[in-house]
Design an enzyme around this catalytic site. Structure first.
Site, short mmCIF file in Angstrom:
data_model
loop_
_atom_site.label_atom_id
_atom_site.label_comp_id
_atom_site.label_asym_id
_atom_site.label_seq_id
_atom_site.Cartn_x
_atom_site.Cartn_y
_atom_site.Cartn_z
N ARG A 92 -11.08 -0.39 2.17
CA ARG A 92 -12.55 -0.47 2.13
C ARG A 92 -13.06 -0.65 0.70
NH1 ARG A 92 -12.82 5.30 4.98
NH2 ARG A 92 -10.82 4.52 5.72
N LYS A 134 1.75 7.94 0.31
CA LYS A 134 2.12 8.03 1.73
C LYS A 134 3.48 8.70 1.87
CE LYS A 134 -0.23 3.84 3.36
NZ LYS A 134 -1.10 4.45 4.39
N ASP A 169 0.84 -1.20 0.00
CA ASP A 169 0.00 0.00 0.00
C ASP A 169 0.88 1.25 0.00
OD1 ASP A 169 -1.94 1.92 0.24
OD2 ASP A 169 -2.47 1.44 2.33
N1 BES Z 1 -3.22 0.29 5.27
C1 BES Z 1 -3.59 1.58 5.73
C2 BES Z 1 -3.87 1.61 7.23
C3 BES Z 1 -2.68 1.50 8.13
C4 BES Z 1 -1.82 2.56 8.30
C5 BES Z 1 -2.47 0.35 8.84
C6 BES Z 1 -0.74 2.44 9.16
C7 BES Z 1 -1.40 0.23 9.70
C8 BES Z 1 -0.54 1.28 9.86
C9 BES Z 1 -4.85 2.05 5.03
O1 BES Z 1 -4.99 1.63 3.72
C10 BES Z 1 -4.80 3.54 5.01
O2 BES Z 1 -3.93 4.06 4.39
N2 BES Z 1 -5.72 4.16 5.71
C11 BES Z 1 -5.76 5.58 5.79
C12 BES Z 1 -7.20 6.01 5.66
C13 BES Z 1 -7.38 7.48 5.48
C14 BES Z 1 -6.82 7.91 4.16
C15 BES Z 1 -8.85 7.81 5.60
C16 BES Z 1 -5.18 6.00 7.13
O3 BES Z 1 -5.41 5.31 8.13
O4 BES Z 1 -4.47 6.98 7.17
ZN ZN Z 2 -4.06 -0.10 3.21
MN MN Z 3 -4.01 2.94 2.38
#
Ligand code: BES
Ligand code: ZN
Ligand code: MN
Length: 500
Positions: A353, A279, A272
């Site tokens: 999601r 990120k 991801d």
């Molecule tokens: N895989 C990530 C969530 C995550 C982040 C898990 C760090 C473990 C450690 C997920 O896909 C994500 O990026 N979520 C975002 C959602 C936001 C953009 C609404 C997040 O948590 O920042």
């Molecule tokens: Zn993710």
């Molecule tokens: Mn993500």
């Protein structure tokens, strides 16, 4: 590691080491007292001199204990009986096994499952000891030639030789071993890097399990199959990647054909990057763990097959890589999910999601008794709950209660967060049926609210494992959680004969 349970004669057993417990304030456990008797007070003498107090974490190796044939006796501190928890029991076992490994001892007899505790039965102690030993034996050896831990064979001793007790004990160790295998499978899958563990790799692993287990049928859906099903949301995440998406479906048939199955759905984002909403660079490598939900449901399927549970279970793994590219989905793009609902993708990093919603819609075709999805879904969950429990949200309180109970029983806990309608407004979009993000507040809840729009016809629960799926720091690596919780949930559905 080979672990079995037996009634052993502590006096005449030939073993490099016998492991017995000392409770807090220098109290002998039953088996330590038995050894002390045989050795005519040798152990109690040592306790009196104060070499070991019995606190958790203590260990003392004794050589040439008179009257017994085992080469050594390891005394292990077990703390106060009434303070025994899953966690402290696991650390007692871990302390014992690491002391043995440091002494380069290959096999041993453990008599540590006789602690008097209100919370942990003796059979549960056997199961947890087995699980902990299998956990400690894990090394990631697929790509790194590390020294293996030396302990290879453990016999767990039980004093009670009645047939009914022995039968239960054997089951407990069998369950512990099966959870160990499933959990270590999940850890291996999680630890493999994104360049190896692609959606195609996960699919081929699922194919391997299909070959090993007769009650398992695996089907892989490719991009074209998913296009036909209208999985526009799932497919939108894979657009920026050079590696194709897969939907892995594993059907385990251990019950009657007509039994409605339990469905487990696991987020399988093999890397991801965030996509166009990329990120920041720090710790981005850890996003190879974004398929740990998938790994845990695949690991649980291994456990279920090992135990040949008398129920039907289906695992569904939507798997993609989330990358930025000229073809990638852009913020503002609108896609149509398999359910027909449209989604405005305001942030391409909220991709979990987007793949889960189509997998959840797909799960309806199995007419499931219950559906549980497992996903490293939100960083917000780590902020809310840290790294101890999984976050739990559900549209049916009975199912939530069963999962919470399974967490407590197995020591692999979850904590419930509210899935109230009040939060749904945060997902409003001016251009589509919903947006894929809900703003800064309550990120774990709004992610679940998003999923809830695709599970109206289901008894459904969601486990956010962002905080528990892997360890950080120098222990960096997949944890294999929540395989114990999921297994416990399924065991609890199999009737009394599977409770330990
Ligand atoms: N895989 C990530 C969530 C995550 C982040 C898990 C760090 C473990 C450690 C997920 O896909 C994500 O990026 N979520 C975002 C959602 C936001 C953009 C609404 C997040 O948590 O920042
Ligand atoms: Zn993710
Ligand atoms: Mn993500």
């Amino acid at each position: 590691m080979e672990i079995s349970v037996k009634n052993i004669n502590l006096e005449t057993v030939k073993s490099p080491c016998l492991v017995v417990g000392i409770s807090d304030k220098r109290k002998l456990t039953d088996s330590a007292a038995q050894l002390d008797n045989i050795a005519k007070g040798f152990i109690s003498n040592i306790l009196r001199r104060g070499d070991i107090s019995g606190a958790t974490g203590d260990a003392l190796m004794l050589h040439d204990v008179p009257g017994i044939t085992a080469e050594r006796v390891l005394l292990v501190g077990c703390g106060k009986n009434d303070e025994l928890t899953h966690k402290s029991f696991q650390s007692i076992i871990t302390n014992a096994s690491s002391t043995l490994s440091k002494a380069n001892i290959k096999n041993a007899v453990f008599s540590l499952s006789d602690l008097d505790s209100k919370t942990l039965s003796h059979t549960m102690q056997l199961r947890l000891a087995t699980e902990a030993l299998q956990q400690n034996a894990y090394v990631f050896s697929l790509l790194k030639k590390d020294a293996q831990p030396s302990l290879a064979k453990v016999t767990l001793h039980i004093a009670d030789k009645r047939a009914a007790v022995m039968k239960k004990a054997k089951l407990a160790v069998q369950i512990g071993n099966a959870i160990g295998v499933g959990r270590n499978t999940a850890r291996d899958l999680g630890n493999l890097p994104g360049n190896i563990c692609t959606p195609t790799y996960l699919a081929s692993q699922a194919g391997q399990y299909d070959k090993s287990y007769s009650k398992l049928k695996t089907t892989i859906l490719n991009q074209k199959d998913m296009e036909k099903l209208g999985m526009g949301s799932l497919l939108s995440v894979a657009r920026g990647s050079r590696t194709p998406p897969k939907l892995i479906v594993m059907e385990y048939n251990g019950g009657k054909k007509s039994d409605r199955p339990y469905v487990l759905v696991g987020k399988g984002v093999t890397f991801d990057s965030g996509g166009i909403s990329i990120k920041p660079g720090a710790a981005m490598d850890e996003m190879k763990f974004d398929m740990c939900g998938a790994a845990s449901v695949m690991g649980t399927m291994v456990t279920v097959n090992e135990l040949k549970l008398p129920i039907n279970v289906v695992a569904i793994v939507p798997s993609v890589e989330n990358m930025p590219d000229g073809a990638a989905t852009k913020p503002g793009d609108i896609v149509t999910s398999m359910s027909g609902q449209t989604i405005e993708i305001l942030n391409t990093d909220a991709e979990g999601r987007l793949i889960l919603c189509d997998a959840l819609t797909y799960s309806e075709k199995f007419n499931p008794k219950a559906v549980i999805d497992v996903a490293t879904l939100t960083g917000a969950c780590v902020i809310a709950l840290g790294s101890h429990p999984a976050g739990l949200l559900s549209n049916q309180q009975k199912l939530a209660d069963q999962i919470l109970a399974a967490g407590t029983e197995s020591g692999d806990r979850a904590w419930q967060l509210p899935l109230w309608d009040d939060y749904q407004d945060q997902l409003k979009s001016n251009f589509a049926d919903m947006a894929n993000i809900g703003g800064r507040e309550a990120g774990t809840v709004t992610a679940a609210c998003f999923l809830s729009r695709f599970t109206k016809k289901l008894h459904w629960a969601h486990l956010d494992i962002a905080g528990i799926a892997w360890y950080g720091g120098d222990k960096k690596g997949a944890s294999g959680r929540p395989v114990p919780l999921l297994t416990q949930y399924l065991l609890d559905r199999c009737g009394k004969q599977y409770s330990v």
